[in-house]
Design a protein around this motif. Structure first.
Motif, mmCIF file in Angstrom:
data_model
loop_
_atom_site.group_PDB
_atom_site.id
_atom_site.type_symbol
_atom_site.label_atom_id
_atom_site.label_comp_id
_atom_site.label_asym_id
_atom_site.label_seq_id
_atom_site.Cartn_x
_atom_site.Cartn_y
_atom_site.Cartn_z
ATOM 1 N N ARG A 183 1.333 -5.710 -14.739
ATOM 2 C CA ARG A 183 1.112 -4.867 -13.557
ATOM 3 C C ARG A 183 1.791 -5.558 -12.375
ATOM 4 N N ASN A 184 2.616 -4.810 -11.656
ATOM 5 C CA ASN A 184 3.360 -5.402 -10.538
ATOM 6 C C ASN A 184 2.978 -4.706 -9.225
ATOM 7 N N PRO A 185 2.153 -5.359 -8.410
ATOM 8 C CA PRO A 185 1.761 -4.743 -7.131
ATOM 9 C C PRO A 185 2.810 -4.900 -6.038
ATOM 10 N N THR A 186 3.861 -5.711 -6.273
ATOM 11 C CA THR A 186 4.880 -5.942 -5.245
ATOM 12 C C THR A 186 6.235 -5.408 -5.694
ATOM 13 N N HIS A 190 6.318 1.947 -5.381
ATOM 14 C CA HIS A 190 4.912 1.811 -4.976
ATOM 15 C C HIS A 190 4.048 1.601 -6.213
ATOM 16 N N LEU A 191 3.762 0.330 -6.541
ATOM 17 C CA LEU A 191 2.999 -0.079 -7.716
ATOM 18 C C LEU A 191 3.776 0.252 -8.994
ATOM 19 N N ALA A 192 3.679 -0.640 -9.975
ATOM 20 C CA ALA A 192 4.415 -0.432 -11.220
ATOM 21 C C ALA A 192 3.657 -1.038 -12.389
ATOM 22 N N HIS A 220 5.824 4.097 -12.572
ATOM 23 C CA HIS A 220 5.750 3.647 -11.174
ATOM 24 C C HIS A 220 5.708 4.813 -10.199
ATOM 25 N N GLY A 221 5.437 4.474 -8.943
ATOM 26 C CA GLY A 221 5.454 5.460 -7.876
ATOM 27 C C GLY A 221 6.851 5.624 -7.312
ATOM 28 N N GLU A 249 -0.609 9.378 -6.965
ATOM 29 C CA GLU A 249 -0.902 9.414 -8.397
ATOM 30 C C GLU A 249 -0.861 8.024 -9.023
ATOM 31 N N ILE A 250 0.122 7.202 -8.633
ATOM 32 C CA ILE A 250 0.186 5.863 -9.235
ATOM 33 C C ILE A 250 -1.013 5.024 -8.817
ATOM 34 N N GLU A 251 -1.571 5.294 -7.626
ATOM 35 C CA GLU A 251 -2.778 4.571 -7.214
ATOM 36 C C GLU A 251 -3.963 4.951 -8.109
#
Length: 267
Positions: A183-186, A190-192, A220-221, A249-251
């Motif tokens: 999970r990549n928050p950076t 937008h989020l991946a 991802h977003g 949606e990605i959130e």
């Protein structure tokens, strides 16, 4: 007795002592040239350097990387200049479809709204922890499951080109069985959620074809700074092989999908 005979006698007595030069011209001796001083050759003294025992001597020297101007390198030496690392192109700017006679007209490369979307509630239906995800490329649909229960359904954009991913840079979304391995928050999106492509089948096929598989396939977003495009991003497939949803949606998906979740991608 006169003085004249006496004078003659005196002159005749001194005559042998006088030279013709004495009687009129003074002859000066020629001076000898001054001797040239002899200068001993100069010897540079050899000085043994002293060891630097200061605190600064123990500091590491800075490393300076020279900047190579490829334009200034002769043609015969350009092979020695390392090739730049390829950079993935940024996604094209989002464009909404235009209204034409008879309905919405999609620009080349855009995809029409799937029929299943009409009257279907998309997004997260129930809060919960997903254990599997199914992506149906032909339907542009992604479904989250907890066992047999549907947690959420999303319309997605996928790779720009149809078909099963075979190699790096083919702009296709892979097909097969994978799992979320990071999970990549950076992310620059937008989020991946990173997918474990390539799997064993992908690697075997790539070896047969003699190509590189590529990687970095994600759910991802939208690209950072372009989140306002919202659902308009669905109007065409724009990714390089990833599965894309809106930022909202990605959130939702991020909150429901842990690392290890199974991901099956179908044609």
């Amino acid at each position: 007795m006169t003085f004249l005979p006496l004078a003659r006698v005196l002159l005749s007595a001194f005559a042998p002592l006088l030279s013709p030069s004495d009687s009129g011209t003074i002859v000066r001796p020629t001076p000898s040239p001054a001797p040239t001083p002899v200068v001993a050759p100069f010897t540079v003294p050899v000085i043994s350097p002293k060891a630097d025992t200061s605190a600064a001597a123990s500091l590491p020297l800075p490393t300076v990387t020279p900047v190579v101007d490829a334009a200034a390198v002769p043609a015969v030496e350009t092979a020695l200049v390392a090739a730049p690392t390829p950079v993935s192109p940024a996604p094209a700017a989002f464009a909404a479809p235009t209204l034409a006679a008879g309905g919405w007209a999609f620009a080349p490369g855009m995809v029409a709204m799937p029929s299943w979307v009409s009257g279907t509630r998309t997004g997260l239906r129930h809060a919960g922890r997903a254990d599997s995800i199914v992506v149906e490329k032909g339907e542009h649909r992604m479904t989250l499951y907890a066992g047999t229960e549907v947690l959420g359904v999303y319309q997605v954009a996928i790779g720009k080109r149809d078909g099963k991913k075979e190699r790096i840079g083919d702009l296709k979304t892979p097909e097969g069985l994978y799992h979320v391995d990071a999970r990549n928050p950076t992310s620059r999106f937008h989020l991946a959620l990173h997918i474990s492509y390539p799997n064993a089948d992908d690697l075997a096929r790539a070896r047969t074809l003699g190509v590189a598989t590529g990687g970095d396939v994600m759910i991802h977003g939208l690209p950072n700074g372009q989140g306002t495009a919202g659902v308009a991003h669905r109007n065409y497939d724009w990714t390089n092989g990833c599965v894309a949803v809106t930022d909202q949606e990605i959130e939702e998906i991020w909150s429901a999908v842990p690392v290890g979740t199974v991901v099956r991608i179908k044609p």
